[in-house]
Scaffold this active site. Structure first.
Site, PDB file in Angstrom:
ATOM      1  N   TYR A 147       0.857  -1.194   0.000  1.00 32.43           N
ATOM      2  CA  TYR A 147       0.000   0.000   0.000  1.00 32.43           C
ATOM      3  C   TYR A 147       0.886   1.236   0.000  1.00 32.43           C
ATOM      4  O   TYR A 147       1.963   1.215  -0.600  1.00 32.43           O
ATOM      5  CB  TYR A 147      -1.015  -0.066   1.162  1.00 32.43           C
ATOM      6  CG  TYR A 147      -2.193   0.800   0.814  1.00 32.43           C
ATOM      7  CD1 TYR A 147      -2.997   0.491  -0.281  1.00 32.43           C
ATOM      8  CD2 TYR A 147      -2.460   1.960   1.512  1.00 32.43           C
ATOM      9  CE1 TYR A 147      -4.022   1.325  -0.665  1.00 32.43           C
ATOM     10  CE2 TYR A 147      -3.498   2.803   1.131  1.00 32.43           C
ATOM     11  CZ  TYR A 147      -4.268   2.479   0.037  1.00 32.43           C
ATOM     12  OH  TYR A 147      -5.271   3.317  -0.358  1.00 32.43           O
ATOM     13  N   ARG A 200      -8.395  10.728  -8.589  1.00 37.99           N
ATOM     14  CA  ARG A 200      -7.536  11.398  -7.591  1.00 37.99           C
ATOM     15  C   ARG A 200      -6.841  10.316  -6.782  1.00 37.99           C
ATOM     16  O   ARG A 200      -7.205  10.035  -5.653  1.00 37.99           O
ATOM     17  CB  ARG A 200      -8.385  12.315  -6.705  1.00 37.99           C
ATOM     18  CG  ARG A 200      -7.585  13.335  -5.954  1.00 37.99           C
ATOM     19  CD  ARG A 200      -7.716  13.154  -4.455  1.00 37.99           C
ATOM     20  NE  ARG A 200      -7.259  11.840  -4.044  1.00 37.99           N
ATOM     21  CZ  ARG A 200      -7.404  11.334  -2.830  1.00 37.99           C
ATOM     22  NH1 ARG A 200      -8.035  11.992  -1.917  1.00 37.99           N
ATOM     23  NH2 ARG A 200      -6.949  10.123  -2.509  1.00 37.99           N
ATOM     24  N   LYS A 218      -6.098  -1.867  -1.170  1.00 34.38           N
ATOM     25  CA  LYS A 218      -6.958  -1.605  -0.022  1.00 34.38           C
ATOM     26  C   LYS A 218      -7.657  -2.888   0.430  1.00 34.38           C
ATOM     27  O   LYS A 218      -7.780  -3.158   1.621  1.00 34.38           O
ATOM     28  CB  LYS A 218      -8.011  -0.570  -0.434  1.00 34.38           C
ATOM     29  CG  LYS A 218      -8.428   0.260   0.716  1.00 34.38           C
ATOM     30  CD  LYS A 218      -8.176   1.722   0.489  1.00 34.38           C
ATOM     31  CE  LYS A 218      -7.955   2.472   1.748  1.00 34.38           C
ATOM     32  NZ  LYS A 218      -7.850   3.885   1.588  1.00 34.38           N
ATOM     33  N   GLU A 289     -13.412   5.125  -3.328  1.00 37.74           N
ATOM     34  CA  GLU A 289     -11.983   5.313  -3.098  1.00 37.74           C
ATOM     35  C   GLU A 289     -11.383   6.210  -4.173  1.00 37.74           C
ATOM     36  O   GLU A 289     -11.522   5.935  -5.361  1.00 37.74           O
ATOM     37  CB  GLU A 289     -11.304   3.923  -3.143  1.00 37.74           C
ATOM     38  CG  GLU A 289      -9.842   3.926  -2.846  1.00 37.74           C
ATOM     39  CD  GLU A 289      -9.538   4.297  -1.399  1.00 37.74           C
ATOM     40  OE1 GLU A 289     -10.364   4.016  -0.512  1.00 37.74           O
ATOM     41  OE2 GLU A 289      -8.482   4.888  -1.170  1.00 37.74           O
ATOM     42  N   ASP A 290     -10.743   7.278  -3.747  1.00 36.93           N
ATOM     43  CA  ASP A 290      -9.963   8.124  -4.640  1.00 36.93           C
ATOM     44  C   ASP A 290     -10.738   8.679  -5.840  1.00 36.93           C
ATOM     45  O   ASP A 290     -10.246   8.704  -6.972  1.00 36.93           O
ATOM     46  CB  ASP A 290      -8.679   7.398  -5.081  1.00 36.93           C
ATOM     47  CG  ASP A 290      -7.662   7.340  -3.924  1.00 36.93           C
ATOM     48  OD1 ASP A 290      -7.969   7.874  -2.849  1.00 36.93           O
ATOM     49  OD2 ASP A 290      -6.578   6.786  -4.110  1.00 36.93           O
ATOM     50  N   ASP A 312     -13.916   6.461   2.066  1.00 33.03           N
ATOM     51  CA  ASP A 312     -12.802   6.373   3.015  1.00 33.03           C
ATOM     52  C   ASP A 312     -11.982   7.660   3.060  1.00 33.03           C
ATOM     53  O   ASP A 312     -11.493   8.058   4.111  1.00 33.03           O
ATOM     54  CB  ASP A 312     -11.910   5.197   2.620  1.00 33.03           C
ATOM     55  CG  ASP A 312     -10.854   4.967   3.660  1.00 33.03           C
ATOM     56  OD1 ASP A 312     -11.204   4.952   4.852  1.00 33.03           O
ATOM     57  OD2 ASP A 312      -9.675   4.828   3.289  1.00 33.03           O
ATOM     58  N   ASP A 313     -11.838   8.319   1.908  1.00 32.07           N
ATOM     59  CA  ASP A 313     -11.025   9.544   1.873  1.00 32.07           C
ATOM     60  C   ASP A 313     -11.660  10.637   2.729  1.00 32.07           C
ATOM     61  O   ASP A 313     -10.958  11.440   3.343  1.00 32.07           O
ATOM     62  CB  ASP A 313     -10.866  10.040   0.431  1.00 32.07           C
ATOM     63  CG  ASP A 313     -10.328   8.938  -0.449  1.00 32.07           C
ATOM     64  OD1 ASP A 313      -9.239   8.443  -0.157  1.00 32.07           O
ATOM     65  OD2 ASP A 313     -11.031   8.539  -1.400  1.00 32.07           O
ATOM     66  N   ASN A 452      -0.112  11.792   1.226  1.00 36.80           N
ATOM     67  CA  ASN A 452       0.571  10.619   0.671  1.00 36.80           C
ATOM     68  C   ASN A 452       0.838  10.854  -0.804  1.00 36.80           C
ATOM     69  O   ASN A 452       0.153  11.669  -1.417  1.00 36.80           O
ATOM     70  CB  ASN A 452      -0.340   9.390   0.805  1.00 36.80           C
ATOM     71  CG  ASN A 452      -0.463   8.926   2.242  1.00 36.80           C
ATOM     72  OD1 ASN A 452       0.503   8.959   2.990  1.00 36.80           O
ATOM     73  ND2 ASN A 452      -1.657   8.501   2.620  1.00 36.80           N
TER      74      ASN A 452
HETATM   75  P1  NAD Z   1      -8.342  16.653  -2.593  1.00 42.38           P
HETATM   76  O1  NAD Z   1      -7.860  16.723  -3.984  1.00 42.38           O
HETATM   77  O2  NAD Z   1      -9.786  16.438  -2.333  1.00 42.38           O
HETATM   78  O3  NAD Z   1      -7.924  17.996  -1.826  1.00 42.38           O
HETATM   79  C1  NAD Z   1      -6.674  18.594  -1.907  1.00 42.38           C
HETATM   80  C2  NAD Z   1      -6.817  20.002  -1.372  1.00 42.38           C
HETATM   81  O4  NAD Z   1      -5.515  20.577  -1.277  1.00 42.38           O
HETATM   82  C3  NAD Z   1      -7.655  20.939  -2.227  1.00 42.38           C
HETATM   83  O5  NAD Z   1      -8.494  21.715  -1.402  1.00 42.38           O
HETATM   84  C4  NAD Z   1      -6.620  21.856  -2.865  1.00 42.38           C
HETATM   85  O6  NAD Z   1      -7.126  23.156  -3.113  1.00 42.38           O
HETATM   86  C5  NAD Z   1      -5.586  21.901  -1.787  1.00 42.38           C
HETATM   87  N1  NAD Z   1      -4.281  22.304  -2.275  1.00 42.38           N
HETATM   88  C6  NAD Z   1      -3.653  21.912  -3.402  1.00 42.38           C
HETATM   89  N2  NAD Z   1      -2.481  22.573  -3.520  1.00 42.38           N
HETATM   90  C7  NAD Z   1      -2.382  23.384  -2.448  1.00 42.38           C
HETATM   91  C8  NAD Z   1      -1.429  24.313  -2.014  1.00 42.38           C
HETATM   92  N3  NAD Z   1      -0.319  24.513  -2.715  1.00 42.38           N
HETATM   93  N4  NAD Z   1      -1.656  24.987  -0.868  1.00 42.38           N
HETATM   94  C9  NAD Z   1      -2.776  24.767  -0.158  1.00 42.38           C
HETATM   95  N5  NAD Z   1      -3.714  23.885  -0.513  1.00 42.38           N
HETATM   96  C10 NAD Z   1      -3.525  23.199  -1.643  1.00 42.38           C
HETATM   97  O7  NAD Z   1      -7.501  15.513  -1.892  1.00 42.38           O
HETATM   98  P2  NAD Z   1      -7.779  14.810  -0.490  1.00 42.38           P
HETATM   99  O8  NAD Z   1      -8.586  13.584  -0.668  1.00 42.38           O
HETATM  100  O9  NAD Z   1      -8.287  15.794   0.478  1.00 42.38           O
HETATM  101  O10 NAD Z   1      -6.315  14.311  -0.125  1.00 42.38           O
HETATM  102  C11 NAD Z   1      -5.297  15.241   0.115  1.00 42.38           C
HETATM  103  C12 NAD Z   1      -4.050  14.515   0.568  1.00 42.38           C
HETATM  104  O11 NAD Z   1      -4.332  13.807   1.777  1.00 42.38           O
HETATM  105  C13 NAD Z   1      -3.532  13.485  -0.420  1.00 42.38           C
HETATM  106  O12 NAD Z   1      -2.132  13.572  -0.486  1.00 42.38           O
HETATM  107  C14 NAD Z   1      -3.918  12.160   0.186  1.00 42.38           C
HETATM  108  O13 NAD Z   1      -2.990  11.148  -0.121  1.00 42.38           O
HETATM  109  C15 NAD Z   1      -3.848  12.490   1.647  1.00 42.38           C
HETATM  110  N6  NAD Z   1      -4.671  11.565   2.431  1.00 42.38           N
HETATM  111  C16 NAD Z   1      -4.078  10.926   3.462  1.00 42.38           C
HETATM  112  C17 NAD Z   1      -4.800  10.016   4.199  1.00 42.38           C
HETATM  113  C18 NAD Z   1      -4.184   9.312   5.362  1.00 42.38           C
HETATM  114  O14 NAD Z   1      -4.719   8.338   5.853  1.00 42.38           O
HETATM  115  N7  NAD Z   1      -3.069   9.777   5.853  1.00 42.38           N
HETATM  116  C19 NAD Z   1      -6.123   9.743   3.877  1.00 42.38           C
HETATM  117  C20 NAD Z   1      -6.717  10.448   2.806  1.00 42.38           C
HETATM  118  C21 NAD Z   1      -5.976  11.360   2.098  1.00 42.38           C
END
Ligand code: NAD
Length: 595
Positions: A147, A200, A218, A289-290, A312-313, A452
């Site tokens: 993963y 995404r 997953k 997912e994604d 999940d996100d 991530n």
């Molecule tokens: P998303 O695309 O829905 O949201 C991303 C957000 O970041 C958007 O609001 C965008 O405007 C903002 N953004 C982009 N560039 C930016 C910048 N330079 N400055 C400020 N904001 C900025 O994505 P998401 O589902 O919310 O996921 C975001 C991140 O979180 C991903 O990297 C994902 O891998 C990670 N994530 C981690 C976990 C975990 O378990 N740790 C779980 C889900 C998502």
């Protein structure tokens, strides 16, 4: 798959089955009756072999090639004899422990993580029992391979490292024939589906059909971390095209070479997909997912009350984040209602987490508006404030009446948050000045760098400790090695939704919940936080060690099922001993004796 036991009079006294699929059972019993009628026939001397053949159980080379039943060199002498394997295997019968040694030796000498990923996925294709045993027992070593973070790279190279298809691909060309397509799946009793449209993938953007690595990975975690049998799960990719130019120009891309369907065409496709799922796999829980956030929130709203589903996100990440906050507050001794959270990124992860925090704050007596005052967002355009007219509905809830600030470091200085939560998918945004400011503002700043894969993390563990003089309470979405700073060893546990979704899925399946509710994610967060020991906290870990994940998932599943029973959302009677019942459902990957 089955074991037939005869008594001394040659009567069948017992048949043990592994897969409890009603269709298979009735077909199986018909065959057993037929076999009984034939018992005195010319097959009588060779009855077990006859059963194997009659019941469609693979024998000979077909058995070795069937990953669900293959044991490789661990087939016993008797199995080799009865199932036609003599000569097809080297003579030495190995134990599973010896096979594990071989796999670990091979995987550890691979030169890089993507090669390790390819090796492990090939093992999954050859011998599922051995694969899941190893992933379960060596979860800390294996999770980063199967993963995050390696799966991200695997998805980016999916078409290039492609060997065998996995899961079901449903493309824009499949309108009008989705039920038939789902029926092609070899298992009929599916209880959990992870579906993506690949738009995404992690923080990597639109990877189209190459996103299939994510549902596959997953679901492997559902099996390893919560014991949901792999035959009950189904990874699905909806290929509605891609906007990724590199993929559109790549001759090895595995998906449709067309732009993404949008608007009504997209919605009609997804609706047809869900109707097909309801028809073919009516007992399945569906995990989104994604999906890109233009669709993720909408689809969740549209389907969450109609079907047993969750995203999940949005919801899983939220519960993991809230659990991390509860743990961090055990270290600082602070209260939730005294925190100010500044999120970097206002997408699915950030907004989902804020919504769950708002519920938790409301439970402590605040109104919704008061609770939202504790959550602030900076997105790609700057601070989310009322004067920004272009904000989507979901962000608007968190738009405060405040002057616009264009960048994150200035927002930190102006708002003086107690916690910064990175969910932007953008690397290195928690810079030295940002972390130094957090350390100046707070005795123990909370720094959650959740993006991530590792290449997208807002800051590394080392940076977080170094730039806050070892005072940061830190967690990250991708794993980091322990850090020694100021003579102290910090062991930052991964702040990952893997602590949440397997248990939530297992709980929902166990009671056949009609819906998965936000309350279930709240109790999942509380249950997870309650399982973190003082020793974990002492070394800077906000989450329990991964080897305890099955115990965590079982506890979360029990808590989730309790909510379903309390809210009349369960569709099967409550067992007297719910925790024991849930544990009894958890598949433990071990070889079964076939004869
Ligand atoms: P998303 O695309 O829905 O949201 C991303 C957000 O970041 C958007 O609001 C965008 O405007 C903002 N953004 C982009 N560039 C930016 C910048 N330079 N400055 C400020 N904001 C900025 O994505 P998401 O589902 O919310 O996921 C975001 C991140 O979180 C991903 O990297 C994902 O891998 C990670 N994530 C981690 C976990 C975990 O378990 N740790 C779980 C889900 C998502």
């Amino acid at each position: 798959m089955y074991r037939v036991t005869f008594d001394e009079k040659d009567t069948i006294v017992r048949i043990d089955r592994e897969l409890m699929n009603p269709e298979t059972v009735s077909w199986f019993l018909d065959l057993v009756n037929l076999a009984r009628a034939l018992k005195d026939s010319r097959f009588a001397d060779d009855r077990e072999k006859m059963f194997a053949r009659m019941l469609g159980f693979p024998t000979g080379v077909m058995l070795i090639r069937d990953p669900a039943f293959n044991k490789g060199t661990a087939f016993t002498e008797k199995e080799r004899e009865i199932l036609g394997l003599r000569g097809l295997l080297p003579p030495k019968v190995h134990t599973m422990e010896e096979q594990i040694l071989r796999v670990l030796e091979n995987v550890r000498r691979k030169p890089n993580d993507i090669e390790k990923y390819i090796f492990m996925i090939s093992l999954q294709d050859r011998n599922k029992t051995l694969f899941y045993r190893i992933v379960t027992d060596y979860i800390e070593e294996m999770m980063p391979i199967i993963y995050t973070p390696t799966v991200g790279q695997a998805c980016m190279e999916y078409g290039h490292i492609f060997r065998r298809p996995r899961g079901i691909f449903i493309s824009a060309k499949d309108r009008g024939r989705m039920p038939g397509l789902l029926r092609n799946w070899p298992y009929k009793d599916i209880r959990i589906i992870v579906v993506t449209d690949g738009e995404r993938i992690l923080g990597l953007g639109d990877l189209g059909a190459d996103g299939m690595g994510i549902p596959v990975g997953k679901l492997a975690l559902y099996t390893a971390c919560a014991g949901i049998h792999h035959a009950l799960s189904l990874p699905i990719t909806l290929d509605l095209g891609t906007e990724n130019e590199d993929l559109l120009n790549d001759p090895l891309y595995i998906g449709l070479k067309q732009r993404r369907l949008r608007g009504a065409a997209y919605d009609d496709f997804v609706e047809e997909f869900f109707l097909a799922v309801e028809e073919v796999f009516p007992r399945a829980l569906v995990q989104f997912e994604d999906f890109a956030n233009i669709n993720a929130f909408r689809l969740l709203e549209k389907y969450r009350e109609r079907l047993c589903c969750f995203n999940d996100d949005i919801q899983g990440t939220a519960a993991a984040t809230l659990a991390g906050i509860y743990s961090a507050l055990r270290i600082t001794g602070g209260r939730l209602q005294d925190q100010k959270f500044l999120f970097l990124g206002a997408g699915e992860a950030g907004l989902g987490a804020a919504d769950l925090m708002v519920s938790a704050l409301m439970a402590s007596g605040l109104s919704a508006n008061e609770a939202r005052e504790h959550c602030w967002f900076v997105d790609s355009k700057g601070l989310v404030v009322k004067s920004r007219s272009e904000l989507s509905g979901h962000k608007r809830r968190y738009a405060h009446d405040c002057e616009f600030i264009p960048d994150f470091p200035s927002a930190v200085e102006a708002l003086q948050p107690t916690a910064i939560i990175g969910v932007s998918g953008k690397a290195r945004m928690f810079t030295q000045p940002v972390l130094e400011a957090m350390a100046r503002i707070n005795e123990r700043p909370l720094v959650f760098s959740l993006s991530n894969p590792t290449s997208n993390t807002e800051c590394t563990a080392e940076e977080a400790y170094k730039w806050t003089e070892g005072r940061a309470i830190y967690t990250s979405g991708s794993p980091f090695e322990p850090v020694i700073y100021g003579g102290k060893k910090f062991v930052p546990a991964q702040g990952n939704n893997v602590y949440i979704f397997p248990g939530v899925g297992l709980g929902a399946i166990a009671c056949r919940a009609r819906q998965v509710t936000d309350e279930m994610f709240s109790v999942a967060a509380k249950t997870l936080a309650s399982m973190i020991s003082d020793a974990d906290l002492e070394q800077g870990s906000l989450f329990p060690p991964l080897p305890r994940i099955r115990e965590v998932s079982a506890a979360i599943a029990t808590a989730v099922a309790e909510v379903a029973y309390a809210r009349d959302l369960a569709t099967v009677p409550r067992p007297d001993d719910l925790p024991a019942f849930i544990k009894s459902l958890m598949y433990d990957p071990k070889y079964k004796s076939y004869v």
